[in-house]
Structures are given as C-alpha cells and as structure tokens.
Write a protein that holds these residues in place. Structure first.
Motif, PDB file in Angstrom:
ATOM      1  N   ALA A  30     -28.094   1.408  -3.395  1.00 58.29           N
ATOM      2  CA  ALA A  30     -27.600   0.266  -4.167  1.00 58.29           C
ATOM      3  C   ALA A  30     -27.745   0.513  -5.662  1.00 58.29           C
ATOM      4  CB  ALA A  30     -28.356  -0.995  -3.765  1.00 58.29           C
ATOM      5  N   THR A  31     -28.877   1.072  -6.066  1.00 57.89           N
ATOM      6  CA  THR A  31     -29.091   1.349  -7.489  1.00 57.89           C
ATOM      7  C   THR A  31     -28.083   2.373  -8.000  1.00 57.89           C
ATOM      8  OG1 THR A  31     -31.449   0.861  -7.240  1.00 57.89           O
ATOM      9  CG2 THR A  31     -30.787   2.121  -9.184  1.00 57.89           C
ATOM     10  N   GLY A  32     -27.873   3.448  -7.229  1.00 52.68           N
ATOM     11  CA  GLY A  32     -26.892   4.454  -7.639  1.00 52.68           C
ATOM     12  C   GLY A  32     -25.476   3.903  -7.678  1.00 52.68           C
ATOM     13  N   TYR A  33     -25.124   3.077  -6.701  1.00 55.35           N
ATOM     14  CA  TYR A  33     -23.787   2.473  -6.648  1.00 55.35           C
ATOM     15  C   TYR A  33     -23.552   1.580  -7.873  1.00 55.35           C
ATOM     16  CZ  TYR A  33     -19.831  -0.153  -4.665  1.00 55.35           C
ATOM     17  OH  TYR A  33     -18.603  -0.744  -4.453  1.00 55.35           O
ATOM     18  N   ALA A  34     -24.561   0.762  -8.202  1.00 53.16           N
ATOM     19  CA  ALA A  34     -24.419  -0.124  -9.351  1.00 53.16           C
ATOM     20  C   ALA A  34     -24.324   0.662 -10.652  1.00 53.16           C
ATOM     21  CB  ALA A  34     -25.594  -1.101  -9.402  1.00 53.16           C
ATOM     22  N   GLU A 104     -28.211  -5.513  -1.117  1.00 56.86           N
ATOM     23  CA  GLU A 104     -26.903  -6.121  -0.864  1.00 56.86           C
ATOM     24  C   GLU A 104     -26.396  -6.905  -2.063  1.00 56.86           C
ATOM     25  OE1 GLU A 104     -27.377  -6.395   3.993  1.00 56.86           O
ATOM     26  OE2 GLU A 104     -27.218  -8.252   2.836  1.00 56.86           O
ATOM     27  N   GLU A 105     -27.277  -7.602  -2.757  1.00 57.14           N
ATOM     28  CA  GLU A 105     -26.809  -8.355  -3.929  1.00 57.14           C
ATOM     29  C   GLU A 105     -26.395  -7.419  -5.064  1.00 57.14           C
ATOM     30  OE1 GLU A 105     -26.083 -11.499  -3.763  1.00 57.14           O
ATOM     31  OE2 GLU A 105     -26.822 -11.419  -1.712  1.00 57.14           O
ATOM     32  N   LEU A 106     -27.079  -6.300  -5.196  1.00 55.58           N
ATOM     33  CA  LEU A 106     -26.699  -5.344  -6.233  1.00 55.58           C
ATOM     34  C   LEU A 106     -25.367  -4.680  -5.907  1.00 55.58           C
ATOM     35  CD1 LEU A 106     -27.619  -4.149  -8.909  1.00 55.58           C
ATOM     36  CD2 LEU A 106     -28.918  -2.432  -7.635  1.00 55.58           C
ATOM     37  N   VAL A 107     -25.173  -4.320  -4.652  1.00 59.65           N
ATOM     38  CA  VAL A 107     -23.915  -3.686  -4.250  1.00 59.65           C
ATOM     39  C   VAL A 107     -22.754  -4.673  -4.326  1.00 59.65           C
ATOM     40  CG1 VAL A 107     -22.646  -2.721  -2.289  1.00 59.65           C
ATOM     41  CG2 VAL A 107     -24.946  -1.909  -2.802  1.00 59.65           C
ATOM     42  N   PHE A 108     -22.947  -5.865  -3.766  1.00 63.26           N
ATOM     43  CA  PHE A 108     -21.821  -6.789  -3.628  1.00 63.26           C
ATOM     44  C   PHE A 108     -21.686  -7.720  -4.823  1.00 63.26           C
ATOM     45  CE2 PHE A 108     -22.442  -5.245   0.638  1.00 63.26           C
ATOM     46  CZ  PHE A 108     -21.138  -5.020   1.041  1.00 63.26           C
ATOM     47  N   ARG A 109     -22.556  -8.692  -4.987  1.00 67.38           N
ATOM     48  CA  ARG A 109     -22.357  -9.678  -6.034  1.00 67.38           C
ATOM     49  C   ARG A 109     -22.399  -9.071  -7.434  1.00 67.38           C
ATOM     50  NH1 ARG A 109     -22.060 -10.978  -1.032  1.00 67.38           N
ATOM     51  NH2 ARG A 109     -24.298 -10.674  -0.789  1.00 67.38           N
ATOM     52  N   ALA A 110     -23.300  -8.108  -7.678  1.00 73.53           N
ATOM     53  CA  ALA A 110     -23.429  -7.562  -9.028  1.00 73.53           C
ATOM     54  C   ALA A 110     -22.372  -6.520  -9.354  1.00 73.53           C
ATOM     55  CB  ALA A 110     -24.809  -6.956  -9.211  1.00 73.53           C
ATOM     56  N   THR A 111     -21.793  -5.882  -8.332  1.00 74.64           N
ATOM     57  CA  THR A 111     -20.908  -4.744  -8.600  1.00 74.64           C
ATOM     58  C   THR A 111     -19.538  -4.900  -7.951  1.00 74.64           C
ATOM     59  OG1 THR A 111     -22.889  -3.330  -8.691  1.00 74.64           O
ATOM     60  CG2 THR A 111     -20.746  -2.232  -8.545  1.00 74.64           C
ATOM     61  N   LEU A 112     -19.463  -4.797  -6.637  1.00 72.32           N
ATOM     62  CA  LEU A 112     -18.160  -4.768  -5.971  1.00 72.32           C
ATOM     63  C   LEU A 112     -17.360  -6.037  -6.205  1.00 72.32           C
ATOM     64  CD1 LEU A 112     -16.118  -3.385  -4.125  1.00 72.32           C
ATOM     65  CD2 LEU A 112     -17.334  -4.366  -2.172  1.00 72.32           C
ATOM     66  N   ASN A 113     -17.985  -7.204  -6.095  1.00 69.52           N
ATOM     67  CA  ASN A 113     -17.227  -8.439  -6.262  1.00 69.52           C
ATOM     68  C   ASN A 113     -16.650  -8.571  -7.659  1.00 69.52           C
ATOM     69  OD1 ASN A 113     -18.236  -8.829  -3.696  1.00 69.52           O
ATOM     70  ND2 ASN A 113     -18.645 -10.996  -3.981  1.00 69.52           N
ATOM     71  N   ARG A 114     -17.370  -8.079  -8.645  1.00 68.67           N
ATOM     72  CA  ARG A 114     -16.841  -8.111 -10.010  1.00 68.67           C
ATOM     73  C   ARG A 114     -15.632  -7.176 -10.137  1.00 68.67           C
ATOM     74  NH1 ARG A 114     -20.231 -10.663 -13.603  1.00 68.67           N
ATOM     75  NH2 ARG A 114     -22.359 -11.077 -12.885  1.00 68.67           N
ATOM     76  N   LEU A 115     -15.702  -6.017  -9.519  1.00 66.25           N
ATOM     77  CA  LEU A 115     -14.568  -5.093  -9.547  1.00 66.25           C
ATOM     78  C   LEU A 115     -13.358  -5.701  -8.842  1.00 66.25           C
ATOM     79  CD1 LEU A 115     -16.420  -1.755  -8.659  1.00 66.25           C
ATOM     80  CD2 LEU A 115     -15.609  -2.480 -10.917  1.00 66.25           C
ATOM     81  N   CYS A 123      -9.652 -15.490  -6.557  1.00 69.33           N
ATOM     82  CA  CYS A 123      -9.505 -16.006  -5.193  1.00 69.33           C
ATOM     83  C   CYS A 123      -9.422 -14.877  -4.177  1.00 69.33           C
ATOM     84  CB  CYS A 123      -8.260 -16.890  -5.112  1.00 69.33           C
ATOM     85  SG  CYS A 123      -8.067 -17.680  -3.507  1.00 69.33           S
ATOM     86  N   ARG A 124      -8.477 -13.971  -4.370  1.00 68.50           N
ATOM     87  CA  ARG A 124      -8.347 -12.852  -3.423  1.00 68.50           C
ATOM     88  C   ARG A 124      -9.556 -11.934  -3.496  1.00 68.50           C
ATOM     89  NH1 ARG A 124      -2.515 -10.236  -4.145  1.00 68.50           N
ATOM     90  NH2 ARG A 124      -2.933 -10.795  -6.307  1.00 68.50           N
ATOM     91  N   GLY A 125     -10.106 -11.767  -4.692  1.00 67.31           N
ATOM     92  CA  GLY A 125     -11.299 -10.940  -4.833  1.00 67.31           C
ATOM     93  C   GLY A 125     -12.464 -11.480  -4.032  1.00 67.31           C
ATOM     94  N   ALA A 126     -12.628 -12.810  -4.054  1.00 71.60           N
ATOM     95  CA  ALA A 126     -13.720 -13.421  -3.280  1.00 71.60           C
ATOM     96  C   ALA A 126     -13.521 -13.200  -1.791  1.00 71.60           C
ATOM     97  CB  ALA A 126     -13.795 -14.913  -3.590  1.00 71.60           C
ATOM     98  N   LEU A 127     -12.285 -13.352  -1.310  1.00 67.23           N
ATOM     99  CA  LEU A 127     -12.022 -13.178   0.122  1.00 67.23           C
ATOM    100  C   LEU A 127     -12.218 -11.733   0.560  1.00 67.23           C
ATOM    101  CD1 LEU A 127      -8.861 -15.442   0.496  1.00 67.23           C
ATOM    102  CD2 LEU A 127     -11.193 -15.934   1.274  1.00 67.23           C
ATOM    103  N   ILE A 128     -11.726 -10.801  -0.245  1.00 68.53           N
ATOM    104  CA  ILE A 128     -11.879  -9.384   0.102  1.00 68.53           C
ATOM    105  C   ILE A 128     -13.352  -8.985   0.053  1.00 68.53           C
ATOM    106  CG2 ILE A 128     -11.307  -7.018  -0.580  1.00 68.53           C
ATOM    107  CD1 ILE A 128      -8.651  -8.180  -1.690  1.00 68.53           C
ATOM    108  N   GLY A 129     -14.061  -9.480  -0.954  1.00 65.51           N
ATOM    109  CA  GLY A 129     -15.487  -9.177  -1.060  1.00 65.51           C
ATOM    110  C   GLY A 129     -16.269  -9.723   0.118  1.00 65.51           C
ATOM    111  N   ALA A 130     -15.933 -10.949   0.529  1.00 67.28           N
ATOM    112  CA  ALA A 130     -16.642 -11.542   1.671  1.00 67.28           C
ATOM    113  C   ALA A 130     -16.358 -10.768   2.951  1.00 67.28           C
ATOM    114  CB  ALA A 130     -16.223 -13.005   1.831  1.00 67.28           C
ATOM    115  N   LEU A 131     -15.104 -10.360   3.146  1.00 68.10           N
ATOM    116  CA  LEU A 131     -14.772  -9.582   4.335  1.00 68.10           C
ATOM    117  C   LEU A 131     -15.511  -8.248   4.334  1.00 68.10           C
ATOM    118  CD1 LEU A 131     -13.174  -9.076   6.916  1.00 68.10           C
ATOM    119  CD2 LEU A 131     -11.275  -8.246   5.492  1.00 68.10           C
TER     120      LEU A 131
END
Length: 200
Positions: A30-34, A104-115, A123-131
C-alpha cells in the motif's frame, strides 16, 4: 486498477505468508502504491478526524446494541470461531489497523479513488472504485469460505460509504476510522456476545 486486484487476489496468496507476514506485506504494498501514484491520504485532517470519530461512534453503538439484545447476541456468539489464529488483542491492535485499514484506505480512498475521479468524474469514479474494492476481496472471501458474490456486494457497498466520507472530508482519516470500527467491532462483538451468553 489492475495492480491492487492482482496483488490481493494473485500475488499475496501465492507468497503463502503467515498473518504477520501478510500484514507487513500489505502495508508495504500500500505504501509503495501510494508513493508510485501520488496518493494523498491527508491523515492529519481535523475534519477527517471529527467525522471519522462520529461515524465510528455510531458503529460502536450499533455493536453495543447488538450485544445487548438477546436474540442478536446469541447469533453473534456463533461467529467466535471465525477469528484468525492469533490473540484477539493482536488482531484488533495490529492486523486490523495496519494490514487491513491502513493498507486498504491508502490504496483505495487515498490513491485509486482520486485517480478514478480525475479520469471518470466523481459519480462514475465512485462506482468504479467501489466495484474494485469489492473485487479486492475475492480471494479473502474464498479463504474464509464466504459467498464471493455476497462479499463483493457487501464490500463494494462499504467502499461507497468510505468514499463518501473521503469526499466530504478530503481525507482518508474519516473512512479509516469507520473502517476500523466496523472490522474491530466485528472481531470483538462475537467474543462479548459469547461471554454474556447464558450457555457460555
């Protein structure tokens, strides 16, 4: 998106690590991904802390009510055997906050969801991130013997709530605190329920 899914469902299981090793590996990944994708957790956000504590308090109250109601308490007590093979204190103090919540929060909320927000809009970003968050849990669901579709649906729904908190606070702290409350409460409540059961 593919990198976290490959890590969780293919790479990490094939490392065949014990729980402490999995916790360390997840945190390192997670640290490396972020760092690679310029994640922005904003851990020190006062707004994130306040909203997160409030949300966690609601969850804690819900678990408390569940343990207090006899019919629900009896059902909760049946989940004691699902705990991992480590002391409960270690599970709640180390593996949940570091191996699960931080990672998980570092990978998803802090990084991937922002991308995803940048590429697809909120809207679509939230749905794709949740999936994607739901699909991250395929291998853990199989290892636990849980229904994979149900696990994907439940964790995707949770991902939407976590991401909503991240959007409202511009911080991963709020979803991290809620995430910890859900998981730690889910680990602790069955033990409390079993201890209070007349058959215990």
């Amino acid at each position: 998106m593919g990198i976290p899914l490959a890590w969780s469902n293919w790479v990490l299981p094939r490392l065949d690590l014990e729980l402490p090793g999995r916790t360390a590996a997840n945190a390192g990944f997670a640290t490396g991904y972020a760092l690679m994708f310029r994640g922005r957790p904003n851990w020190l956000s006062a707004r994130g802390l306040g909203c997160g504590l409030a949300a966690a308090g609601v969850v804690a109250a819900g678990y408390g009510a569940a343990v207090a109601i006899p019919a629900i308490r009896d059902r909760l007590g049946g989940f004691v055997d699902r705990a991992p093979d480590v002391p409960l204190g270690e599970w709640i103090a180390v593996h949940i906050p570091i191996g699960t919540v931080y990672s998980e929060e570092l990978v998803f909320r802090a990084t991937l969801n922002r991308l995803l927000d940048n590429d697809f809009g909120p809207c679509r970003g939230a749905l794709i991130g949740a999936l994607t968050f739901g699909l991250w849990h395929i291998r853990p669901a199989r290892a636990a013997g849980d229904s994979v579709p149900a696990s994907i649906a439940a964790t995707a729904a949770g991902g939407l709530v976590f991401d909503l908190l991240r959007r409202r606070t511009d911080s991963a702290t709020a979803p991290a605190l809620l995430h910890f409350a859900v998981n730690a409460g889910g680990a602790l409540a069955p033990h409390l329920a079993a201890a209070r059961s007349p058959n215990s």
